[in-house]
Scaffold this motif. Structure first.
Motif, PDB file in Angstrom:
ATOM      1  N   LEU A 186      30.969  18.892  65.508  1.00 47.23           N
ATOM      2  CA  LEU A 186      30.953  18.058  64.573  1.00 47.23           C
ATOM      3  C   LEU A 186      32.193  18.210  63.418  1.00 47.23           C
ATOM      4  O   LEU A 186      31.858  18.826  62.576  1.00 47.23           O
ATOM      5  CB  LEU A 186      29.521  17.743  63.702  1.00 47.23           C
ATOM      6  CG  LEU A 186      28.757  16.975  64.368  1.00 47.23           C
ATOM      7  CD1 LEU A 186      28.056  17.220  65.670  1.00 47.23           C
ATOM      8  CD2 LEU A 186      27.299  16.904  63.571  1.00 47.23           C
ATOM      9  N   PRO A 187      33.255  17.700  63.763  1.00 52.75           N
ATOM     10  CA  PRO A 187      34.549  17.938  62.599  1.00 52.75           C
ATOM     11  C   PRO A 187      34.212  17.342  61.446  1.00 52.75           C
ATOM     12  O   PRO A 187      33.337  16.270  61.279  1.00 52.75           O
ATOM     13  CB  PRO A 187      35.598  17.298  63.095  1.00 52.75           C
ATOM     14  CG  PRO A 187      35.267  17.238  64.745  1.00 52.75           C
ATOM     15  CD  PRO A 187      33.726  17.004  64.481  1.00 52.75           C
ATOM     16  N   GLY A 188      34.203  17.666  60.336  1.00 49.86           N
ATOM     17  CA  GLY A 188      34.188  17.217  58.960  1.00 49.86           C
ATOM     18  C   GLY A 188      35.228  16.302  58.608  1.00 49.86           C
ATOM     19  O   GLY A 188      36.370  16.293  59.072  1.00 49.86           O
ATOM     20  N   VAL A 189      34.852  14.986  58.152  1.00 52.89           N
ATOM     21  CA  VAL A 189      35.833  13.691  57.603  1.00 52.89           C
ATOM     22  C   VAL A 189      35.389  13.125  56.639  1.00 52.89           C
ATOM     23  O   VAL A 189      34.285  13.083  56.294  1.00 52.89           O
ATOM     24  CB  VAL A 189      35.713  12.777  58.975  1.00 52.89           C
ATOM     25  CG1 VAL A 189      34.350  12.246  59.310  1.00 52.89           C
ATOM     26  CG2 VAL A 189      36.851  11.901  58.669  1.00 52.89           C
ATOM     27  N   MET A 190      36.314  12.789  55.630  1.00 55.80           N
ATOM     28  CA  MET A 190      36.010  12.251  54.286  1.00 55.80           C
ATOM     29  C   MET A 190      36.696  10.684  54.753  1.00 55.80           C
ATOM     30  O   MET A 190      37.717  10.384  54.612  1.00 55.80           O
ATOM     31  CB  MET A 190      36.867  12.866  53.427  1.00 55.80           C
ATOM     32  CG  MET A 190      36.669  12.056  52.075  1.00 55.80           C
ATOM     33  SD  MET A 190      37.665  12.694  50.639  1.00 55.80           S
ATOM     34  CE  MET A 190      36.860  14.274  50.305  1.00 55.80           C
ATOM     35  N   PRO A 191      35.495   9.583  54.939  1.00 57.74           N
ATOM     36  CA  PRO A 191      35.956   8.282  55.148  1.00 57.74           C
ATOM     37  C   PRO A 191      36.006   7.700  53.768  1.00 57.74           C
ATOM     38  O   PRO A 191      35.168   7.680  53.123  1.00 57.74           O
ATOM     39  CB  PRO A 191      34.728   7.792  56.043  1.00 57.74           C
ATOM     40  CG  PRO A 191      33.683   8.750  55.675  1.00 57.74           C
ATOM     41  CD  PRO A 191      34.151   9.930  55.204  1.00 57.74           C
ATOM     42  N   ILE A 192      37.178   6.957  53.466  1.00 59.66           N
ATOM     43  CA  ILE A 192      37.223   6.197  52.317  1.00 59.66           C
ATOM     44  C   ILE A 192      37.079   4.780  52.670  1.00 59.66           C
ATOM     45  O   ILE A 192      38.007   4.340  53.541  1.00 59.66           O
ATOM     46  CB  ILE A 192      38.590   6.302  51.600  1.00 59.66           C
ATOM     47  CG1 ILE A 192      39.047   7.748  51.553  1.00 59.66           C
ATOM     48  CG2 ILE A 192      38.729   5.632  50.438  1.00 59.66           C
ATOM     49  CD1 ILE A 192      37.913   8.516  50.540  1.00 59.66           C
ATOM     50  N   VAL A 193      35.850   4.076  52.478  1.00 60.45           N
ATOM     51  CA  VAL A 193      35.551   2.782  53.199  1.00 60.45           C
ATOM     52  C   VAL A 193      35.995   1.735  52.175  1.00 60.45           C
ATOM     53  O   VAL A 193      35.487   1.837  50.821  1.00 60.45           O
ATOM     54  CB  VAL A 193      34.093   2.806  53.434  1.00 60.45           C
ATOM     55  CG1 VAL A 193      33.616   1.564  54.246  1.00 60.45           C
ATOM     56  CG2 VAL A 193      33.700   4.136  54.456  1.00 60.45           C
ATOM     57  N   GLY A 194      36.327   0.776  52.741  1.00 60.91           N
ATOM     58  CA  GLY A 194      36.628  -0.467  51.909  1.00 60.91           C
ATOM     59  C   GLY A 194      36.223  -1.697  52.753  1.00 60.91           C
ATOM     60  O   GLY A 194      36.292  -1.791  53.923  1.00 60.91           O
ATOM     61  N   ARG A 195      35.911  -2.712  52.079  1.00 54.90           N
ATOM     62  CA  ARG A 195      35.743  -4.183  52.716  1.00 54.90           C
ATOM     63  C   ARG A 195      36.894  -4.697  53.336  1.00 54.90           C
ATOM     64  O   ARG A 195      36.933  -5.458  54.264  1.00 54.90           O
ATOM     65  CB  ARG A 195      34.887  -4.978  51.712  1.00 54.90           C
ATOM     66  CG  ARG A 195      33.608  -4.597  51.255  1.00 54.90           C
ATOM     67  CD  ARG A 195      32.861  -5.669  50.326  1.00 54.90           C
ATOM     68  NE  ARG A 195      31.390  -5.088  50.017  1.00 54.90           N
ATOM     69  CZ  ARG A 195      31.118  -4.045  49.120  1.00 54.90           C
ATOM     70  NH1 ARG A 195      32.106  -3.401  48.429  1.00 54.90           N
ATOM     71  NH2 ARG A 195      29.948  -3.870  49.134  1.00 54.90           N
ATOM     72  N   THR A 196      38.010  -4.313  52.771  1.00 54.18           N
ATOM     73  CA  THR A 196      39.314  -4.605  53.408  1.00 54.18           C
ATOM     74  C   THR A 196      40.140  -3.278  53.291  1.00 54.18           C
ATOM     75  O   THR A 196      39.742  -2.337  52.579  1.00 54.18           O
ATOM     76  CB  THR A 196      39.980  -5.766  52.249  1.00 54.18           C
ATOM     77  OG1 THR A 196      40.221  -5.253  51.036  1.00 54.18           O
ATOM     78  CG2 THR A 196      39.276  -6.841  52.217  1.00 54.18           C
TER      79      THR A 196
END
Length: 438
Positions: A271-281
């Motif tokens: 399981l690699p670490g990942v920082m998702p920056i989530v947006g509705r767009t």
């Protein structure tokens, strides 16, 4: 990219918890803010992750601190105490914590993690680490640390002892027969009489058999010694990779080592670490990322990077190239990842410090739920990962967006569970009962 065919491989997802967000600037953008030592806040985070059917709620740890650390890690709960409290506030999510083999004792840790496994009804996991900081040594009445090779030799024996202690209580050891008056079956509770180079432990453990046989074992070392230890003892491996190609190389190498150790490759999840920056767009996601980076304190970033590199980087020009890192005793794989990234992207020291301060060397993924799901699907299907350790940059906003937007997108593609199927973490991860042999 969509395929909802039944029977396909599904992602495993851990939540790597920093109560104020993983990005160094995340707490400055949060609209609602708790505290790293606010149990109600940590309980909310755990329940939100459980709402998203995450496999694990994972808390890291360190045995020293400084004013240059992230707000989330400057002062924080002792992780096993925290997880014991969360065990009675949650029902399904796995509860994982870091504990060091360098500054602990096998009997105590085996007992503590087995206790957590009982309290949580089979949801405990131990992230095994070898400490390397001299600051930690000075907190434990020592002047220096064992070298890299010795720390891993200690870890091998430490794990062998804890495995023996957990196996010392066999299935059916507790009889509790009121008619005969027999509570325990004596020959199913065995001392281990271990005498090794670093530990001498008689046993047996003074707590009954763990509901999972033993807690799930996690390791995160990506050095050669770390990979070898994981091949023999780990069931989940946390790692960091900046590109799919890097991830594939690590994945192939680790799975090959697992098979060489006589184990099935699917019994160790990567399981690699990942920082998702989530947006509705897309625009919303990239604006969040821009705001985060705009708030980075470069001086603090240089201090954090200096700690990793083992040299004072403030003596080098900020807008010059990243200097070569010396050979260091700890954190070797993360330093290599950062220097490789700097070379590949032709980054200045200032640029690398901003990235390192923001994500601490883990991959950042900016986009909509569909874009993030596309990426996760590609890494899963092309041999880069079995899942991911999710590192929300801003808490609670980015965790909430991930649960509300990304999880449904993954489910729509058949890539993630709709609900928890089993009662234990081991079962939900698809891992077998531990072998009888150490």
């Amino acid at each position: 990219m969509s395929d909802t065919s039944p029977g396909r491989r599904q992602l495993r997802l851990g939540l790597f918890v920093q109560p104020l967000g993983h990005h160094v600037s995340g707490w400055r953008l949060a609209q609602q803010q708790g505290s790293p030592t606010d149990i109600e806040w940590l309980t909310w985070i755990a329940r939100k992750a459980e709402e998203g059917t995450f496999d694990m709620f994972f808390v890291g740890d360190a045995l020293a601190t400084s004013v240059y650390r992230l707000p989330s890690t400057m002062a924080r709960f002792e992780p096993l105490t925290l997880l014991s409290a969360l065990a009675v506030q949650t029902k399904h999510i796995g509860l994982a914590a870091t504990a060091s083999t360098t500054f602990s004792d096998p009997f105590n840790l085996a007992r503590i993690f087995s206790s957590l496994d009982h309290i949580s009804h089979g949801r405990a996991a131990w992230n095994v680490v070898t400490s390397f900081s001299t600051d930690v040594a000075r907190n434990f009445s020592r002047d220096d640390m064992p070298d890299h090779a010795q720390r891993y030799a200690i870890a091998h024996e430490f794990l062998a002892v804890t495995f023996k202690l957990w196996q010392g209580w066999q299935e059916g050891a507790v009889l509790a027969d009121q008619a005969s008056g027999q509570y325990f079956v004596d020959d199913k509770i065995q001392p281990i009489n271990h005498r090794g180079e670093y530990f001498q432990v008689q046993g047996p453990l003074n707590i009954s058999r763990s509901p999972q046989g033993r807690p799930v074992i996690i390791e995160a070392g990506s050095s050669a010694d770390g990979q070898k230890l994981a091949a023999v003892t780990a069931e989940v491996v946390f790692t960091a990779a900046a590109t799919l190609e890097e991830a594939q190389g690590f994945y192939r190498a680790q799975k090959q080592l697992v098979e060489q150790a006589g184990r099935h490759r699917d019994h160790v999840l990567i399981l690699p670490g990942v920082m998702p920056i989530v947006g509705r767009t897309r625009e919303e996601a990239w604006e969040t990322w821009r705001q985060l980076n705009q708030l980075v304190d470069i001086d603090n970033g240089i201090k954090q990077l200096s700690t990793r590199f083992g040299i004072d980087l403030s003596q080098f020009p900020l807008d010059g190239p990243v200097p070569e890192a010396p050979n260091i005793e700890g954190g070797q794989s993360r330093v290599k990842l950062l220097t490789d990234l700097a070379e590949r992207e032709n980054l200045t020291l200032r640029e690398l410090a901003a990235i390192a301060a923001g994500s601490r060397g883990h991959r950042v993924l900016v986009g909509t739920a569909a874009e993030i799901a596309d990426d996760f699907q590609r890494w899963l299907e092309q041999g880069g990962a079995d899942g991911f350790n999710i590192m929300p940059a801003i808490m609670p906003e980015q965790l909430s967006l991930f649960v509300e937007l990304v999880i449904p997108e993954l489910r729509k593609r058949g890539l993630f569970r709709e609900e928890y199927q089993y009662s234990t973490l081991r079962e939900n991860l698809g891992l077998p009962e531990p072998d009888a042999a150490v």
